[in-house]
Design an enzyme around this catalytic site. Structure first.
Site, PDB file in Angstrom:
ATOM      1  N   GLU A  44      52.666  51.074  29.980  1.00 46.91           N
ATOM      2  CA  GLU A  44      52.735  51.857  28.998  1.00 46.91           C
ATOM      3  C   GLU A  44      51.605  52.590  28.699  1.00 46.91           C
ATOM      4  OE1 GLU A  44      53.485  50.139  25.271  1.00 46.91           O
ATOM      5  OE2 GLU A  44      53.283  51.920  23.900  1.00 46.91           O
ATOM      6  N   ASN A  48      45.344  58.352  22.807  1.00 50.47           N
ATOM      7  CA  ASN A  48      44.939  58.752  21.707  1.00 50.47           C
ATOM      8  C   ASN A  48      44.235  59.877  21.598  1.00 50.47           C
ATOM      9  OD1 ASN A  48      45.642  56.215  19.904  1.00 50.47           O
ATOM     10  ND2 ASN A  48      44.570  55.324  21.412  1.00 50.47           N
ATOM     11  N   GLU A 110      45.109  44.442  41.820  1.00 50.83           N
ATOM     12  CA  GLU A 110      44.924  43.648  43.190  1.00 50.83           C
ATOM     13  C   GLU A 110      46.129  44.049  43.936  1.00 50.83           C
ATOM     14  OE1 GLU A 110      45.982  39.570  43.075  1.00 50.83           O
ATOM     15  OE2 GLU A 110      44.440  39.001  44.595  1.00 50.83           O
TER      16      GLU A 110
HETATM   17  C1  LIG Z   1      45.846  34.088  44.702  1.00 48.64           C
HETATM   18  C2  LIG Z   1      45.341  35.337  44.875  1.00 48.64           C
HETATM   19  O1  LIG Z   1      46.399  36.281  44.042  1.00 48.64           O
HETATM   20  C3  LIG Z   1      44.238  35.777  44.083  1.00 48.64           C
HETATM   21  O2  LIG Z   1      44.110  36.691  43.561  1.00 48.64           O
HETATM   22  S1  LIG Z   1      42.707  34.990  44.314  1.00 48.64           S
HETATM   23  C4  LIG Z   1      41.482  36.183  44.330  1.00 48.64           C
HETATM   24  C5  LIG Z   1      40.076  35.914  44.141  1.00 48.64           C
HETATM   25  N1  LIG Z   1      39.896  35.493  42.748  1.00 48.64           N
HETATM   26  C6  LIG Z   1      38.942  34.849  42.513  1.00 48.64           C
HETATM   27  O3  LIG Z   1      37.693  35.013  42.990  1.00 48.64           O
HETATM   28  C7  LIG Z   1      38.718  34.727  40.643  1.00 48.64           C
HETATM   29  C8  LIG Z   1      37.511  34.254  40.304  1.00 48.64           C
HETATM   30  C9  LIG Z   1      36.154  35.506  40.240  1.00 48.64           C
HETATM   31  N2  LIG Z   1      35.187  35.015  39.730  1.00 48.64           N
HETATM   32  C10 LIG Z   1      37.002  36.377  39.007  1.00 48.64           C
HETATM   33  O4  LIG Z   1      36.717  35.955  37.843  1.00 48.64           O
HETATM   34  O5  LIG Z   1      37.631  37.581  39.351  1.00 48.64           O
HETATM   35  C11 LIG Z   1      39.235  36.962  44.490  1.00 48.64           C
HETATM   36  O6  LIG Z   1      38.904  37.760  43.901  1.00 48.64           O
HETATM   37  N3  LIG Z   1      38.693  36.600  45.569  1.00 48.64           N
HETATM   38  C12 LIG Z   1      37.783  37.755  46.177  1.00 48.64           C
HETATM   39  C13 LIG Z   1      38.088  38.057  47.452  1.00 48.64           C
HETATM   40  O7  LIG Z   1      37.324  38.906  48.283  1.00 48.64           O
HETATM   41  O8  LIG Z   1      39.047  37.675  48.211  1.00 48.64           O
HETATM   42 ZN    ZN Z   2      44.987  37.239  42.216  1.00 45.37          ZN
END
Ligand SMILES: C[C@@H](O)C(=O)SC[C@H](NC(=O)CC[C@H](N)C(=O)O)C(=O)NCC(=O)O
Ligand code: ZN
Length: 165
Positions: A44, A48, A110
């Site tokens: 959604e 504003n 992502e």
């Molecule tokens: C499991 C899969 O769905 C993931 O998204 S893990 C991705 C990973 N997450 C983090 O590192 C979380 C901690 C970070 N400090 C934050 O707060 O975002 C990630 O972002 N990896 C980076 C990469 O380049 O793989």
């Molecule tokens: Zn993730």
């Protein structure tokens, strides 16, 4: 408003399900998704009147979006004026190919190479200060089930995934 919608339509293949304009409240919102909102997750977007800048903050992580081909979707994002903040590659410490992109407002997605995906808009990442307290909240208040946790001491992170039972 349409500029924001166009990104989701062109890059993520979503449909504009409906728009509603409430002039007396000075806002318009638009609902975008893959299927009717009574059965599927939708986004959604709210405009504003006169406001075009927001501080998203650091607690909101990102939406997770399953795609068939991360590299192809990244190219679509670039062509449609989105931002790519992390090029396609296996996730650090894992094998799933991911990329991070942003829409025009800076909302982060992502892209996860996982297909077919019955629900392409598949998860939301929220940063929390007390993981166990949050897990309990989502279980008790929302009836969710803890599916798995993933501890990455080398990256100093702990992730848990909840979903509807
Ligand atoms: C499991 C899969 O769905 C993931 O998204 S893990 C991705 C990973 N997450 C983090 O590192 C979380 C901690 C970070 N400090 C934050 O707060 O975002 C990630 O972002 N990896 C980076 C990469 O380049 O793989
Ligand atoms: Zn993730």
């Amino acid at each position: 408003m349409y500029g924001g919608c166009r990104f989701y339509i062109e890059c993520f293949g979503m449909k504009l399900l409906r728009k509603r304009d409430i002039p007396e409240e000075r806002y318009t919102n638009a609902f975008l998704g893959y299927r009717p909102e009574d059965s599927r997750f939708v986004i959604e977007l709210t405009y504003n009147y006169g406001l075009d800048q927001y501080d998203i903050g650091t607690a909101f992580g990102y939406f997770g979006k399953a795609v068939e081909d991360v590299a192809k979707t990244v190219e679509l994002i670039k062509v449609n004026g989105g931002k790519v903040t992390r090029e396609p590659d296996p996730v650090k410490g894992g094998t799933t190919v991911i990329a991070f992109v942003e829409d025009h407002g800076g909302y982060k997605f992502e892209l996860i190479e996982r297909w077919p995906a019955p629900e392409p808009l598949c998860q939301v990442m929220l940063r929390v200060g007390d993981l166990n307290r949050s897990i309990k909240f989502y279980e008790k208040a929302f009836g969710m089930e803890l599916l798995r946790t993933r501890d990455n001491p080398e990256y100093k992170i702990n992730i848990s995934l909840d979903a509807e039972p």
